[in-house]
Scaffold this active site. Sequence first.
Site, mmCIF file in Angstrom:
data_model
loop_
_atom_site.group_PDB
_atom_site.id
_atom_site.type_symbol
_atom_site.label_atom_id
_atom_site.label_comp_id
_atom_site.label_asym_id
_atom_site.label_seq_id
_atom_site.Cartn_x
_atom_site.Cartn_y
_atom_site.Cartn_z
ATOM 1 N N GLY A 89 0.820 -1.187 0.000
ATOM 2 C CA GLY A 89 0.000 0.000 0.000
ATOM 3 C C GLY A 89 0.865 1.252 0.000
ATOM 4 N N GLY A 90 0.239 2.388 -0.265
ATOM 5 C CA GLY A 90 0.953 3.650 -0.192
ATOM 6 C C GLY A 90 1.467 4.132 -1.532
ATOM 7 N N GLY B 144 4.297 0.905 4.964
ATOM 8 C CA GLY B 144 3.536 0.434 3.804
ATOM 9 C C GLY B 144 3.414 -1.075 3.928
ATOM 10 N N PHE C 17 7.870 -1.432 7.684
ATOM 11 C CA PHE C 17 8.247 -0.077 8.084
ATOM 12 C C PHE C 17 9.680 0.229 7.658
ATOM 13 C CE2 PHE C 17 9.269 -2.841 11.693
ATOM 14 C CZ PHE C 17 10.571 -2.473 12.003
ATOM 15 N N CYS D 90 5.723 9.617 -0.063
ATOM 16 C CA CYS D 90 4.396 9.159 0.342
ATOM 17 C C CYS D 90 3.284 10.063 -0.184
ATOM 18 C CB CYS D 90 4.303 9.013 1.861
ATOM 19 S SG CYS D 90 5.535 7.883 2.549
#
Length: 229
Positions: free
Chosen positions: A77-78, A145, A157, A174
């Site tokens: 994600g992210g 993420g 992380f 980000c």
Amino acid sequence: MKPIEVRRLGRVRYADGLALQERLVKERQAGAIPDTLLLLEHDPVFTLGRNARGENVLFPADELRARGYDVCEAGRGGDVTYHGPGQVVGYPILDLSPDRRDVHRYVRDLEAVMIRTCADYGIEAERVEGRTGCWVGREKIGAIGVRIARWVTSHGFAFNVRNDLAPFGLIVPCGIRDRGVTSLSRLLAREAAVEPVMDRLAAHLLDVFEREAVTRETAAVSGARPGTD
């Protein structure tokens, strides 16, 4: 307490670390390995999450590669972020079943691990509502993420210890334009060593997730090299 096997991998190319995670996730889903925490540093690389937007990468990928950076799609994600030597990356491969099946709780737990690590160095870090990660004032010291498949986690992380912060200027980290990026060394006004920070991150993760450690110093990763300490 359930165990977590802690593996310190040294410095690893991003693609190799990604391949290892994919293999370990399958093994964890099959019950062939225990929960595992990978701790490592990456060669300089920009990674693109599933929600990455092209305008947040300020230079073409070919130009970034010409400057010595890998550019990789991450599957997490992210948005876009940077990894490099001097930054501790943690990849928990954890089965959240049966009692921790809560994605938001999992992200908050990873934030807690980094916030507590900052506190060990006398730095007051915090969460920022609506913004994932670990923050000191208006600057991010730790990014998150994650990916979760059949409730087994991967990715994780990245905590800035003594890494070069200049590459973050080549992207919008980000996707956040109104805040900056910092590191432990910058905040302490001295160079912080990576290994003790790894120790603290691992200890706090074990505490937050109420686990005990089984430590492995190395694991089979193609091209892995010693870290920066």
